[in-house]
Design a protein around this motif. Sequence first.
Motif, PDB file in Angstrom:
ATOM      1  N   PHE A 133     -44.387 -38.113  -0.082  1.00  0.00           N
ATOM      2  CA  PHE A 133     -44.887 -38.678   1.170  1.00  0.00           C
ATOM      3  C   PHE A 133     -44.649 -40.187   1.198  1.00  0.00           C
ATOM      4  O   PHE A 133     -44.232 -40.745   2.224  1.00  0.00           O
ATOM      5  CB  PHE A 133     -46.396 -38.424   1.305  1.00  0.00           C
ATOM      6  CG  PHE A 133     -46.807 -36.990   1.439  1.00  0.00           C
ATOM      7  CD1 PHE A 133     -45.878 -35.985   1.669  1.00  0.00           C
ATOM      8  CD2 PHE A 133     -48.147 -36.636   1.327  1.00  0.00           C
ATOM      9  CE1 PHE A 133     -46.281 -34.653   1.789  1.00  0.00           C
ATOM     10  CE2 PHE A 133     -48.559 -35.318   1.454  1.00  0.00           C
ATOM     11  CZ  PHE A 133     -47.620 -34.330   1.681  1.00  0.00           C
ATOM     12  N   ALA A 134     -44.969 -40.845   0.078  1.00  0.00           N
ATOM     13  CA  ALA A 134     -44.832 -42.301   0.001  1.00  0.00           C
ATOM     14  C   ALA A 134     -43.397 -42.734   0.210  1.00  0.00           C
ATOM     15  O   ALA A 134     -43.126 -43.759   0.863  1.00  0.00           O
ATOM     16  CB  ALA A 134     -45.359 -42.798  -1.344  1.00  0.00           C
ATOM     17  N   HIS A 135     -42.470 -41.976  -0.330  1.00  0.00           N
ATOM     18  CA  HIS A 135     -41.060 -42.303  -0.118  1.00  0.00           C
ATOM     19  C   HIS A 135     -40.671 -42.123   1.339  1.00  0.00           C
ATOM     20  O   HIS A 135     -40.036 -43.000   1.946  1.00  0.00           O
ATOM     21  CB  HIS A 135     -40.166 -41.431  -0.999  1.00  0.00           C
ATOM     22  CG  HIS A 135     -38.715 -41.599  -0.697  1.00  0.00           C
ATOM     23  ND1 HIS A 135     -37.974 -42.668  -1.142  1.00  0.00           N
ATOM     24  CD2 HIS A 135     -37.852 -40.846   0.060  1.00  0.00           C
ATOM     25  CE1 HIS A 135     -36.740 -42.567  -0.701  1.00  0.00           C
ATOM     26  NE2 HIS A 135     -36.639 -41.471   0.033  1.00  0.00           N
ATOM     27  N   ARG A 136     -41.048 -41.004   1.921  1.00  0.00           N
ATOM     28  CA  ARG A 136     -40.673 -40.716   3.296  1.00  0.00           C
ATOM     29  C   ARG A 136     -41.259 -41.717   4.291  1.00  0.00           C
ATOM     30  O   ARG A 136     -40.586 -42.141   5.231  1.00  0.00           O
ATOM     31  CB  ARG A 136     -41.127 -39.295   3.661  1.00  0.00           C
ATOM     32  CG  ARG A 136     -40.884 -38.922   5.118  1.00  0.00           C
ATOM     33  CD  ARG A 136     -39.425 -38.946   5.464  1.00  0.00           C
ATOM     34  NE  ARG A 136     -39.194 -38.788   6.893  1.00  0.00           N
ATOM     35  CZ  ARG A 136     -38.016 -38.892   7.486  1.00  0.00           C
ATOM     36  NH1 ARG A 136     -36.947 -39.171   6.768  1.00  0.00           N
ATOM     37  NH2 ARG A 136     -37.901 -38.736   8.794  1.00  0.00           N
ATOM     38  N   ASP A 137     -42.494 -42.134   4.070  1.00  0.00           N
ATOM     39  CA  ASP A 137     -43.152 -43.055   4.996  1.00  0.00           C
ATOM     40  C   ASP A 137     -42.792 -44.517   4.753  1.00  0.00           C
ATOM     41  O   ASP A 137     -43.285 -45.405   5.449  1.00  0.00           O
ATOM     42  CB  ASP A 137     -44.672 -42.895   4.900  1.00  0.00           C
ATOM     43  CG  ASP A 137     -45.167 -41.673   5.663  1.00  0.00           C
ATOM     44  OD1 ASP A 137     -44.322 -40.880   6.124  1.00  0.00           O
ATOM     45  OD2 ASP A 137     -46.395 -41.506   5.800  1.00  0.00           O
TER      46      ASP A 137
END
Length: 370
Positions: A209-213
């Motif tokens: 999630f952190a990478h995508r956001d």
Amino acid sequence: MGAHRKGPVRAGQAVRAGRVEGGAPAPSGRDRYFDTLRALALVRVVAYHAFGWPWAGLVFPSMGVMFGLAGTLMARSLQRPAATVVRSRLRRLLPPFWCWGLFVVGAMLVRGWMPGWQIVYWVVPLGDPPGSAWGEQAWEILWYLRTYLWFVLLSPLLLRLFRLAPVPVLLLSLAPIVAFQFLWQPPENRFGTGLLDLATYLFCWVLGFAHRDGVLARLKPAAVVVLSLAALACGAWYAFAHRAEYGTYDLDDIPLAQAFWSAGFVTLLMYSKARLGVDFSGLVRLRRLDRLVSVFNARAVTVYLWHELALVLAVPLIDRCWDVPAFEAYLPLGSQWFLLAVGWVLVAGFVLLFGWVEDVAARRRPRLLP
């Protein structure tokens, strides 16, 4: 988290028939860095099950990588309605699982297995599907599918929680595995095993999630490197310090060590992509290798499900070769490397025979090879 602990299949031993996130073909615009990581993860999984190397997870924690990549894809998909995304994930995974399960369950039934009501987990593996000891080598890998499905179901809530406080939620995602290790041991049943696996790989999923956001890319390099190295050191220390207790330093047998080592390792891999823009776009110039990466990603579920069965079937095939004098003289029939090679040939055969089910599940035109 004991379903994937088995040692390697040995050439020449008596045979005991042996508990992925699917990808699409690699059209232009696909991230070859992530595609390559997924392919490497699958290759490492197959090699580990052939050789049983305890150090394999330290060199490349495949399951942590796969959960991290799957978390990134899930966050991207959740730009659409959550119910639609969950249905799509179930549709892509269950048909290949059912196809494979027909053979495994059928073989166990023929061998005298008597299932109970838990056979419903062979329809939707939200709990570990039951099986006979004779077929354990095949069904023991299903812990991954079960854990993945639960992450898919929980992702709408997890993503909403993550976006309320990204960095604190990411860091706290390691808290459950610490609590399970030192405060409360989950029961040794389907429920407890499922909780332990979710806790072990929760950080990797949320890291996706952190990478995508874009959260990961905004973090300062010094903080990311220091915390990642600290997580790696913690995981390695715990594995080796408790080697006598667990009888090995294999991360697959030590959930806390697996969680921290995977957290540090996958963070550095994803941060390299997010902050430094590392990619393997030049891979397209190596056509055969690029093609291989594409096939692995398009047939990831098939490779994962069938690889243990391929390794098991390789044993009697090699045993028959000992009866041929020329094969005995010129082929390394007793080598585990030869077993691995035969296993990969059988995996390729299974991909050709059943890989098209992934196309049907994804509502693509069925193809022999993507």
